[in-house]
Design a protein around this motif. Structure first.
Motif, PDB file in Angstrom:
ATOM      1  N   TYR A 212       0.922  -1.169   0.026  1.00 36.48           N
ATOM      2  CA  TYR A 212       0.022   0.014   0.078  1.00 36.48           C
ATOM      3  C   TYR A 212       0.877   1.257   0.064  1.00 36.48           C
TER       4      TYR A 212
ATOM      5  N   LEU B   1      -3.481   0.834  -8.150  1.00 36.15           N
ATOM      6  CA  LEU B   1      -3.631   1.057  -9.776  1.00 36.15           C
ATOM      7  C   LEU B   1      -5.096   1.084 -10.108  1.00 36.15           C
TER       8      LEU B   1
ATOM      9  N   GLY C 197      -8.490 -10.496  -1.416  1.00 35.17           N
ATOM     10  CA  GLY C 197      -7.570  -9.960  -2.162  1.00 35.17           C
ATOM     11  C   GLY C 197      -8.214  -9.122  -3.346  1.00 35.17           C
ATOM     12  N   ALA C 198      -9.251  -8.722  -3.105  1.00 42.77           N
ATOM     13  CA  ALA C 198     -10.009  -7.913  -4.213  1.00 42.77           C
ATOM     14  C   ALA C 198      -9.204  -6.389  -4.173  1.00 42.77           C
ATOM     15  N   GLY C 199      -8.982  -6.027  -2.834  1.00 42.41           N
ATOM     16  CA  GLY C 199      -8.194  -4.652  -2.847  1.00 42.41           C
ATOM     17  C   GLY C 199      -9.083  -3.769  -1.869  1.00 42.41           C
ATOM     18  N   LYS C 200      -9.927  -4.415  -0.883  1.00 44.94           N
ATOM     19  CA  LYS C 200     -10.367  -3.664  -0.081  1.00 44.94           C
ATOM     20  C   LYS C 200      -9.499  -2.849   0.771  1.00 44.94           C
ATOM     21  N   THR C 201      -8.611  -3.669   1.498  1.00 41.77           N
ATOM     22  CA  THR C 201      -7.679  -2.898   2.488  1.00 41.77           C
ATOM     23  C   THR C 201      -6.791  -1.909   1.744  1.00 41.77           C
ATOM     24  N   ALA C 202      -6.529  -2.186   0.401  1.00 36.97           N
ATOM     25  CA  ALA C 202      -5.875  -1.130  -0.223  1.00 36.97           C
ATOM     26  C   ALA C 202      -6.578   0.139  -0.341  1.00 36.97           C
TER      27      ALA C 202
ATOM     28  N   PRO D 284      -6.218  -8.402  -7.614  1.00 39.24           N
ATOM     29  CA  PRO D 284      -4.932  -7.890  -7.368  1.00 39.24           C
ATOM     30  C   PRO D 284      -4.142  -9.015  -6.396  1.00 39.24           C
TER      31      PRO D 284
ATOM     32  N   HIS E 261      -1.502 -10.841   4.336  1.00 40.15           N
ATOM     33  CA  HIS E 261      -2.952 -10.845   4.097  1.00 40.15           C
ATOM     34  C   HIS E 261      -3.655 -11.963   4.657  1.00 40.15           C
TER      35      HIS E 261
HETATM   36  N1  ADP Z   1      -5.607  -1.062  -7.249  1.00 42.93           N
HETATM   37  C1  ADP Z   1      -4.426  -2.152  -6.630  1.00 42.93           C
HETATM   38  N2  ADP Z   1      -3.403  -1.628  -7.201  1.00 42.93           N
HETATM   39  C2  ADP Z   1      -2.372  -2.190  -7.119  1.00 42.93           C
HETATM   40  N3  ADP Z   1      -2.158  -3.301  -5.910  1.00 42.93           N
HETATM   41  C3  ADP Z   1      -3.421  -3.349  -5.236  1.00 42.93           C
HETATM   42  C4  ADP Z   1      -4.668  -2.939  -5.917  1.00 42.93           C
HETATM   43  N4  ADP Z   1      -5.661  -3.366  -4.904  1.00 42.93           N
HETATM   44  C5  ADP Z   1      -4.709  -4.397  -4.106  1.00 42.93           C
HETATM   45  N5  ADP Z   1      -3.416  -4.454  -4.297  1.00 42.93           N
HETATM   46  C6  ADP Z   1      -2.632  -5.306  -3.734  1.00 42.93           C
HETATM   47  O1  ADP Z   1      -3.113  -6.636  -3.764  1.00 42.93           O
HETATM   48  C7  ADP Z   1      -2.974  -7.354  -2.659  1.00 42.93           C
HETATM   49  C8  ADP Z   1      -4.377  -7.575  -1.976  1.00 42.93           C
HETATM   50  O2  ADP Z   1      -5.247  -6.393  -1.628  1.00 42.93           O
HETATM   51  P1  ADP Z   1      -5.945  -6.294  -0.409  1.00 42.93           P
HETATM   52  O3  ADP Z   1      -6.266  -4.919  -0.263  1.00 42.93           O
HETATM   53  O4  ADP Z   1      -4.953  -6.939   0.738  1.00 42.93           O
HETATM   54  O5  ADP Z   1      -7.195  -7.010  -0.669  1.00 42.93           O
HETATM   55  P2  ADP Z   1      -8.400  -7.423   0.497  1.00 42.93           P
HETATM   56  O6  ADP Z   1      -8.157  -6.430   1.637  1.00 42.93           O
HETATM   57  O7  ADP Z   1      -9.716  -7.212  -0.375  1.00 42.93           O
HETATM   58  O8  ADP Z   1      -8.233  -8.868   0.731  1.00 42.93           O
HETATM   59  C9  ADP Z   1      -2.075  -6.227  -1.837  1.00 42.93           C
HETATM   60  O9  ADP Z   1      -0.848  -6.818  -1.904  1.00 42.93           O
HETATM   61  C10 ADP Z   1      -2.481  -5.021  -2.345  1.00 42.93           C
HETATM   62  O10 ADP Z   1      -1.433  -4.105  -2.185  1.00 42.93           O
END
Ligand code: ADP
Ligand code: MG
Length: 573
Positions: free
Chosen positions: A9, A15, A46-51, A227, A325
């Motif tokens: 992050y 992206l 892994g969809a990028g929620k935390t990001a 992601p 994760h």
């Molecule tokens: N839009 C994005 N651009 C680049 N990397 C991303 C993006 N969204 C997520 N990631 C990366 O993908 C991985 C999983 O994202 P994460 O936010 O942990 O997913 P979730 O919380 O939905 O399980 C992390 O390593 C994060 O840094």
């Protein structure tokens, strides 16, 4: 060699996600201008929620950011997530009305327990947050909402639904699959799909510059733009696969299959590192102290073992321990045998300090192979304490587990009965009735049985079939008549309530008459008074109400001093 794990992050690393960022920007702008708002991000693992939550926290110039996150753990310590959210605001607690501050102190276990309802606590939390936001706009971020304790979820949703002009933004994230600990009802949802093709290809080539374009496109398609899958899949491929010379594995690891991919990486770790990782996965938070203490008890030096796991990107250590994760945590836990897991919980229980009694008890319970009365007893004590603090969902869970661990059937039945009552107070009437039924199946003592039927009946009458509830109460009254006429009378008094609800006035009259007969046999004047009042009511509704007012005048004053048992039976109608 593994490609370097992308720094997590990093600002500017995000992206794609144009529309999602815009929605978050709008929420934050609104809050800073005095229009509160809330958004629930939902998507796969892994969809990028935390990001996106990190993105939000990074874009809040001048706002205070408070955070909480759920952890997948059996022990659900009540109000844990709420405590994290409110921590920076505690200095203002005394600005709340005294009832509210006392209620919140009781819930957060920083003050004595307090009788009252849980809504006082929720109102107090809402008001505290609003007071805090008077001086600075506030962003509340709650990640992995699916794993936070139900008490906190209710309090936070309660606040979220009542936001107005406070300058508060609330941002929640939860997995698609799996139930939430409380009903988010009408909260606005932002559904996260996969990344579009361009940002996906960019993410792939950032992490793995050598990847051939057709391979990248194939991975994007197979991953649906998830992601986490995009960052993990290239690590599993050979040089030849990355260049497109060999076919890709089929199926590619996406979603929960990623767990298997992580397990493959675990296998390369030294045994000591795996031991410490399992301790961390079994722990209910990232507190390094107990994990390190448990590791030492197991004869493992925690520092170097954790370093090994950190160097291959499985965990982050920054004051506390976090899995990169949550799927890594799942992978570590799932890779262990049941015996290894029990052992990890036992070590953690030993490693925890004395003042962490509830957590220690939960770990001890997770270390049990079968029934264990000592642990059941401890859990029952935890549950009773939580019930006093009105943490009913947590108490329900603890009583249930105590029931499972009970050696003797009567203990098990008692604990199931307590669990049932907590379920009811937690707002889960149906599971309360189910729990009473489980308890009833175990009970042989007729008086205990009748007591449980009475309590079950009071809840069941509000569910789908009041007449069935009425029959169950009346039938139990017959069974107990010869042994305990007073109990029989009470059951019958309770059984008149559903008759009124369904306008079965004749049945109400018959039931109340039998109640009065039983009350007379019991020789207890209070029970007679309660039955007289029930009968007067039935007669009134049946059009024979001439004496109703004199009956009520005679008996109601007497009932004013009735104990809870009789008072309940009067109230039950
Ligand atoms: N839009 C994005 N651009 C680049 N990397 C991303 C993006 N969204 C997520 N990631 C990366 O993908 C991985 C999983 O994202 P994460 O936010 O942990 O997913 P979730 O919380 O939905 O399980 C992390 O390593 C994060 O840094
Ligand atoms: Mg996440």
């Amino acid at each position: 060699m593994d490609p370097p794990w992308p720094a997590r992050y990093d600002r500017g690393m995000l992206l794609g996600r144009g529309s999602e960022r815009a929605a978050i920007d709008g929420l934050i702008r609104g809050a800073s201008q005095g229009v509160s708002g809330v958004l629930l991000l939902r998507g796969d693992a892994g969809a990028g929620k935390t990001a996106l939550l990190e993105y939000a926290a990074d874009t809040t110039a001048g706002m205070t950011v408070v955070r909480a996150r759920g952890i997948e753990a059996e022990s659900s310590l009540p109000f844990a997530a709420l405590a994290d959210v409110l921590r920076p605001m505690m200095a203002q607690l005394d600005r709340l009305p005294p009832v509210q501050s006392a209620s919140l102190r009781a819930a957060l276990v920083i003050g004595p327990p307090l009788p009252g309802d849980r809504f006082t606590t929720y109102v107090a939390a809402l008001n505290l947050v609003a007071l805090f936001a008077e001086t600075q706009p506030l962003l509340i971020v709650v990640d992995d909402l699916h794993w936070i304790d139900p008490e906190s979820a209710e309090a936070l949703f309660f606040a979220a639904r009542r936001l107005g002009a406070e300058r508060i933004a609330m941002l929640f994230a939860a997995r698609d699959s799996g139930d939430l600990p409380a009903d988010p009802a009408a909260l606005p949802v932002l559904q996260l799909g996969g990344l579009d093709k361009d940002p996906s290809l960019q993410l792939l080539s950032q992490a793995t510059p050598a990847i051939a374009a057709p391979v990248a496109t194939a991975i994007w398609r197979a991953s649906g733009g998830n992601p986490l899958a995009l960052t993990e899949i290239p690590r599993l491929l050979s040089e030849r696969q990355l260049h497109g010379h060999d076919p890709l594995p089929d199926p590619l690891p996406v979603g929960t299959r990623l767990v298997t991919a992580y397990q493959a990486r675990l296998e390369n770790l030294p045994a000591a590192a795996r031991t410490v990782l399992l301790l961390a996965a079994a722990s209910d938070d990232g507190d390094l102290g107990p994990i390190a203490a448990a590791a030492r008890i197991a004869g493992v030096e925690p520092g170097s073992a954790l370093g090994a796991a950190e160097s291959i990107g499985l965990i982050d250590i920054d004051g506390s321990l976090a899995f990169r994760h949550p799927l890594i945590r799942s992978a570590v836990y799932a890779a262990a045998t049941a015996e290894e897991r029990r052992n990890a919980h036992r070590l953690l229980a030993e490693g925890l300090p004395n003042d962490a009694a509830a957590r220690r008890t939960w770990h001890r319970s997770a270390a049990c192979l079968g029934p264990d009365e000592a642990v059941a007893n401890e859990l029952e004590a935890v549950a009773s304490e939580q019930r006093i603090r009105r943490a009913y969902a947590a108490a329900f869970h603890a009583f249930n587990r105590a029931a499972e661990l009970s050696r003797q059937t009567p203990d098990r039945a008692r604990r199931l009965g307590e669990a049932a009552m907590c379920a009811f107070f937690a707002g889960r009437a149906e599971s309360a009735v189910a729990q009473y039924d489980r308890a009833l199946a175990l009970v042989t003592d007729p008086i205990t049985h009748a007591n449980l039927v009475l309590r079950r009946g009071d809840i069941a009458i509000w569910l789908s079939n009041p007449i069935a509830a009425q029959r169950a109460l009346a039938a139990e009254a017959d069974r107990i008549a010869a042994i305990d006429p007073k109990m029989s009378a009470l059951l019958l008094i309770h059984a008149t309530g559903p008759c009124f609800m369904t306008a079965e006035v004749l049945e109400a009259k018959r039931t109340a008459q039998r109640a009065l007969e039983m009350a007379g046999r019991s020789g207890d004047p209070m029970t007679v008074a309660a039955a007289e009042v029930a009968l007067a009511e039935a007669l009134f509704l049946h059009g024979e109400g001439a004496q109703t007012s004199s009956t009520l005048r005679q008996y109601l004053p007497q009932l004013a001093s009735a104990g809870p048992e009789i008072a309940n039976s009067v109230a039950a109608r």
